[in-house]
Scaffold this active site. Structure first.
Site, PDB file in Angstrom:
ATOM      1  N   LYS A   5     -15.775   7.499   2.314  1.00  0.00           N
ATOM      2  CA  LYS A   5     -17.134   7.085   2.671  1.00  0.00           C
ATOM      3  C   LYS A   5     -17.264   6.840   4.159  1.00  0.00           C
ATOM      4  O   LYS A   5     -18.272   6.319   4.632  1.00  0.00           O
ATOM      5  CB  LYS A   5     -17.495   5.811   1.914  1.00  0.00           C
ATOM      6  CG  LYS A   5     -17.593   6.002   0.419  1.00  0.00           C
ATOM      7  CD  LYS A   5     -17.965   4.683  -0.261  1.00  0.00           C
ATOM      8  CE  LYS A   5     -17.604   4.699  -1.738  1.00  0.00           C
ATOM      9  NZ  LYS A   5     -16.967   3.455  -2.152  1.00  0.00           N
ATOM     10  N   HIS A  31       8.543   7.421   9.544  1.00  0.00           N
ATOM     11  CA  HIS A  31       8.705   7.121   8.118  1.00  0.00           C
ATOM     12  C   HIS A  31       9.906   6.183   8.000  1.00  0.00           C
ATOM     13  O   HIS A  31      10.960   6.562   7.488  1.00  0.00           O
ATOM     14  CB  HIS A  31       8.913   8.428   7.344  1.00  0.00           C
ATOM     15  CG  HIS A  31       8.782   8.296   5.860  1.00  0.00           C
ATOM     16  ND1 HIS A  31       8.478   7.083   5.241  1.00  0.00           N
ATOM     17  CD2 HIS A  31       8.921   9.201   4.859  1.00  0.00           C
ATOM     18  CE1 HIS A  31       8.439   7.279   3.929  1.00  0.00           C
ATOM     19  NE2 HIS A  31       8.707   8.547   3.675  1.00  0.00           N
ATOM     20  N   ARG A  90       6.252  10.073  -4.779  1.00  0.00           N
ATOM     21  CA  ARG A  90       7.627   9.587  -4.662  1.00  0.00           C
ATOM     22  C   ARG A  90       7.703   8.259  -3.906  1.00  0.00           C
ATOM     23  O   ARG A  90       8.268   7.278  -4.384  1.00  0.00           O
ATOM     24  CB  ARG A  90       8.407  10.670  -3.917  1.00  0.00           C
ATOM     25  CG  ARG A  90       9.857  10.466  -3.754  1.00  0.00           C
ATOM     26  CD  ARG A  90      10.437  11.718  -3.115  1.00  0.00           C
ATOM     27  NE  ARG A  90      10.299  12.865  -4.009  1.00  0.00           N
ATOM     28  CZ  ARG A  90      11.102  13.090  -5.043  1.00  0.00           C
ATOM     29  NH1 ARG A  90      12.089  12.265  -5.292  1.00  0.00           N
ATOM     30  NH2 ARG A  90      10.917  14.133  -5.802  1.00  0.00           N
TER      31      ARG A  90
END
Ligand SMILES: [Zn+2]
Lengths: 140, 304
Positions: B80, B129, B51
């Site tokens: 990695k 956020h 989203r």
């Protein structure tokens, strides 16, 4: 070493009773070759009880560390049996790699080489927060 | 503005500026189609969030720019063992701006210290956020025409929802705001949010467990998901979950100009019969999310 007085060295005084050992470790005093005395539970007018550390060597003390642990600590520099200097302790704005962030969700938990940096966010309550995850430093 | 890590990096004036810019884009999309021509956005999603990633990528494409990036830790250099710092140093050689999602709190801040190009936090664990909060703010402004003088109800999981805390933080900076917090006792707003934002700024608020009694007084209802795993036992969850579900029937007691918001995805906390009610704004919210991200990308790239 005469623990009542020292000729040349440092007296770290007014340490909150019980915190002397923490300070001893934080300043890495165990690594020194000179004599070091940690005196616990000394009676004090101001504090009731306090700890004192005496070092038989004029060290360059990390004031940041002292200020973080307790800004009321005093440091006296002794030369030829006289106090020749007092170092002023302040609450540091930021401490680096002195304490570790314990939040398992913090980026410092997976990236080992990151410096652990805490910022003073509230001087009144002496609150420090991790700059990455904003977790509070555990109260000492 | 160099980076956007926390919504509090933005002043009220900067938020107003972004909201005005987003509105101008909504009204004149053609004027913006070429603004980011030959510019590249890197979406570094160390954990998948389709989203949010699609919103950022659509925003950049609608500005005429390009998009590169990865999604999911398995597809990234992190698999990695490369550090965030090294990953963004590399990306900084290719891209003009980064949108980064990471499961660990503070990872975008680390990125911003090393990338050499602007970094937008697209979510770091349950921590920050900021573009969700900007989306919520644009939605409020578009639907209400103002940021001041309104009663905002927040319903559901108010304890763990960082989105909710950020919205309270951001809206606390405007005049005439009143909050009503509607949640089961187990999921009440944490006391530090109450102390730090509401008590400190003298903002009136009310706490209740009853959605129906709170509904008639609200200008905005912000719904969140009540998750099963937040409860100690299944019994409590079953007993409580239906009280925090919004239905068309319950909406009948609400004001005709109520705005119903939800950060999405929803599970069942808003029943589908609410979707075609004029008061439902949660799909518009998705649309606004793209426009505010367009405004943000322009601002961070220093493009008018
Ligand atoms: Zn941390």
């Amino acid at each position: 070493m005469n623990i009542d007085g020292i000729t040349n060295g440092l007296v770290i005084d007014h340490i909150e009773a019980g915190k002397g050992m923490e300070l001893y470790n934080a300043l890495h005093l165990g690594d020194l070759n000179s004599s070091v005395a940690l005196i616990k539970n000394v009676s004090s007018h101001k504090m009731g009880k306090k700890d004192i550390i005496k070092v038989d060597e004029v060290l360059d003390v990390d004031l940041e560390v002292l200020g973080f642990i307790d800004p009321n600590i005093t440091v006296n520099i002794i030369k030829d049996n006289l106090i020749v200097g007092k170092k002023h302790i302040e609450l540091p704005k930021k401490v680096t790699n002195l304490i570790k962030c314990k939040n398992p969700r913090c980026i410092t938990s997976t990236e080992q080489e990151l410096p652990h940096i805490f910022k003073l966010t509230d001087p009144k309550t002496r609150t420090y927060r991790c700059i990455y995850c904003e977790s509070k430093a555990k109260e000492n | 503005m160099d980076n956007l890590i926390d919504i509090l990096d933005l002043s009220v004036e900067e938020i107003d500026e972004l909201v005005e810019k987003a509105k101008d884009i909504i009204n004149n999309p053609d004027a913006y189609r070429e603004k980011c021509r030959y510019k590249k956005l890197a979406t570094l999603f160390f954990e998948p969030s389709t989203r949010t990633r699609l919103s950022f990528e659509s925003a950049m494409l609608d500005l005429g720019g390009y998009v590169i990036g990865f999604s999911g830790a398995n597809n990234s250099s992190a698999a990695k063992g490369e550090s965030v710092a090294d990953t963004v140093r590399t990306v900084g050689c290719y891209a003009d701006i980064i949108a980064m999602r990471h499961p660990k709190e503070g990872a975008p801040l680390v990125a911003s210290m090393h990338a050499g190009i602007p970094v937008i936090n697209a979510g770091d664990g349950g921590h920050n956020h900021p573009t969700q909060t900007l989306t919520d703010l644009l939605t409020i402004n578009m639907e209400k025409g103002r940021f001041t003088d309104m009663t905002i109800g927040l319903c559901g999981d108010l304890k763990f929802g960082r989105t909710v805390h950020s919205l309270i933080e951001a809206m606390s900076r405007y005049a005439g705001i009143r909050f009503v917090f509607i949640s089961p006792k187990e999921l009440k707003l944490p006391s530090y949010v109450v102390d730090d934002y509401l008590v400190k700024n003298n903002i009136p608020y009310e706490e209740t467990t009853d959605l129906m009694s709170a509904l008639p007084g609200l200008d905005i209802l912000y719904m969140t998901r009540v998750q099963r795993e937040r409860f100690f036992n299944e019994e409590d969850y079953i007993r409580l979950k239906d009280s925090y579900i919004l239905t068309r029937e319950k909406l009948s007691v609400a004001r005709p100009d109520l705005t119903v918001m939800h950060p999405l995805p929803r599970v069942n906390e808003i029943s589908v019969d609410v979707d075609d009610d004029d008061r439902a704004a949660y799909f518009k919210q998705v649309r606004y999310g793209k426009f505010i991200r367009m405004a943000l990308i322009l601002k961070m790239l220093g493009i008018e």
